[in-house]
Design an enzyme around this catalytic site. Structure first.
Site, PDB file in Angstrom:
ATOM      1  CB  SER A 137      -0.901  -0.011   1.245  1.00  0.00           C
ATOM      2  OG  SER A 137      -1.675   1.162   1.319  1.00  0.00           O
ATOM      3  CE  LYS A 163      -4.477  -0.157   0.355  1.00  0.00           C
ATOM      4  NZ  LYS A 163      -5.381  -0.537   1.472  1.00  0.00           N
ATOM      5  CE  LYS A 165      -4.155   4.000   2.049  1.00  0.00           C
ATOM      6  NZ  LYS A 165      -5.390   3.465   2.669  1.00  0.00           N
ATOM      7  CG  ASP A 190      -7.944   2.712   0.231  1.00  0.00           C
ATOM      8  OD1 ASP A 190      -9.135   3.059   0.319  1.00  0.00           O
ATOM      9  OD2 ASP A 190      -7.264   2.367   1.214  1.00  0.00           O
ATOM     10  CD  GLU A 217      -9.285  -0.631   0.178  1.00  0.00           C
ATOM     11  OE1 GLU A 217      -9.310  -0.874   1.406  1.00  0.00           O
ATOM     12  OE2 GLU A 217      -8.268  -0.758  -0.523  1.00  0.00           O
ATOM     13  CG  ASP A 242     -11.124  -0.573   4.612  1.00  0.00           C
ATOM     14  OD1 ASP A 242     -11.435  -1.114   5.696  1.00  0.00           O
ATOM     15  OD2 ASP A 242     -10.038   0.011   4.457  1.00  0.00           O
ATOM     16  CE  LYS A 266      -7.724  -1.810   6.232  1.00  0.00           C
ATOM     17  NZ  LYS A 266      -7.853  -0.332   6.162  1.00  0.00           N
ATOM     18  N   GLY A 294      -4.829  -4.060   6.137  1.00  0.00           N
ATOM     19  CA  GLY A 294      -4.059  -3.841   7.352  1.00  0.00           C
ATOM     20  C   GLY A 294      -4.100  -2.398   7.803  1.00  0.00           C
TER      21      GLY A 294
END
Length: 370
Positions: A137, A163, A165, A190, A217, A242, A266, A294
């Site tokens: 991530s 992933k 952000k 995400d 996400e 999520d 998670k 995570g």
């Protein structure tokens, strides 16, 4: 049957190897609360309350977690006997919310039971894999070139899923740049619930839809199942939830509304390993692909995530990358490592790693022992 004879809490801060920025803020270090449950046979079960420091991802923070753990968990659990994790978790069933706290004690209970039985945590959960595939991530960087440098570093290390952000103003162009530079890598984005639903957001995700991403996400707010369902109607890319899925009821609702194409499980967000495994089982039953997300856990929480990821429904790379991705020095021995993007599942009892308790005590910002 283990009997809890002592409970310890340690609040520990570790500096991050590389600053990490999401749609809410930038982090240079992380502070988590470690839970230790001792029994009369010399076993210690370890858990991790990986709550954020600030109430941006969820309502819980380090300070609220410490308060709840101290006032409603620690003293009340001394003297409790339990044969199964479910029996232990009955002791906090009346407490509303506070999933991160529940998760820390749930992990510690599972670890204690597995150690008492002499089996690995993965085996206790019913896991089937000896290795799990990890993804990384990556946060919001200062420039697209800086982002591409980070992606290159982790792809070279063997990670096949990245992933990214995203946030308004940092979404389409950096994602397109990564996709063009790394066409063979699984890429997903995400948003951490930052986008306002409406035609502008739907248009943005229609553009992102052209980039053949693995998933979108959590584009919208936690409780906004309807906007996620509407987005899923308009795009081919699966919508991953999520923050929206805190309980099994949330998962059932999202599925009924066709608001979910992929589930990020998670352990911390859902209140522990027991409910996380139940979410996995439901997702497998209805055909929703899952992966383990995570909270940049230290070694204890990361080991629990690795164990969970051995369940058969985890068909997508999980956020169980090596300890060194985030920390120069971790609190477990050996640290979690990845080779070619794969993490070997430890076979030792419990989480399969020794906790460096002296290091934990030396770093502790506050300690409670009962």
């Amino acid at each position: 049957m283990p009997k809890i004879t002592g409970v310890s809490l340690f609040e520990v801060r570790l500096p991050l190897r590389h600053e990490f920025e999401t749609s809410s803020h930038r982090k240079t270090s992380l502070t988590h609360i470690l839970v230790a449950l001792q029994d009369g046979a010399g076993n210690t079960g370890w858990g991790e309350i990986a709550s954020p420091a600030d109430p941006f991802f969820c309502a819980e923070t380090n300070d609220t977690a410490w308060l709840i753990a101290e006032k409603y968990f620690a003293k009340q659990l001394v003297g409790v006997e339990f044969e199964t994790p479910h029996e232990l978790e009955k002791n906090w069933a009346k407490i509303r919310g506070n999933e991160f706290v529940k998760s820390g004690f749930s992990i510690a209970g599972w670890d204690l039971l597995a150690k008492a039985a002499g089996v690995s945590l993965a085996a206790a959960l019913g896991g089937e894999r000896e290795r799990v595939q990890a993804g990384v991530s990556l946060g919001i960087e200062t420039s697209i070139d800086a982002l591409l440098t980070e992606v290159e570093k982790h792809v070279a290390a063997g990670y096949e899923r990245v992933k990214l952000k995203i946030a308004p103003g940092w979404d389409l162009e950096p994602t397109r740049a990564v996709r063009v530079a790394f066409p063979a890598v699984d890429v997903h984005v995400d948003a951490n619930a930052v986008y306002e639903p409406g035609e502008a957001a739907f248009a943005l995700f229609k553009q992102l839809d052209k980039l053949e991403l693995t998933m979108f996400e959590q584009p919208f707010a936690q409780r906004d199942f309807l906007s996620h369902a509407e987005l899923q109607k308009r795009v081919a890319t699966p919508v991953c939830l999520d923050e929206s899925v805190v309980s099994l009821d949330d998962l059932r609702l999202a599925h009924a509304l066709n608001a979910i194409g992929v589930l990020n499980i998670k352990v911390s967000r859902m209140g522990g390993l027991t409910v996380a495994r139940a979410a996995h089982d439901f997702a497998v039953e209805v055909g929703i692909p899952v992966w383990c997300g995570g909270m940049h856990e230290f070694g204890i929480g990361r080991a629990a995530n690795v164990a969970l990821s051995t369940l058969p429904g985890f068909t997508l790379p999980s956020d169980v990358s090596a300890s060194e991705k985030y920390y120069r020095e971790d609190i477990i021995d050996p640290v979690v490592t990845a080779t070619g993007g794969m993490v070997t599942v430890p076979s030792g009892a419990g989480i399969g790693h020794a906790v460096r308790e002296q290091m934990v005590r030396d770093l502790a910002l506050r300690v409670l022992e009962v």
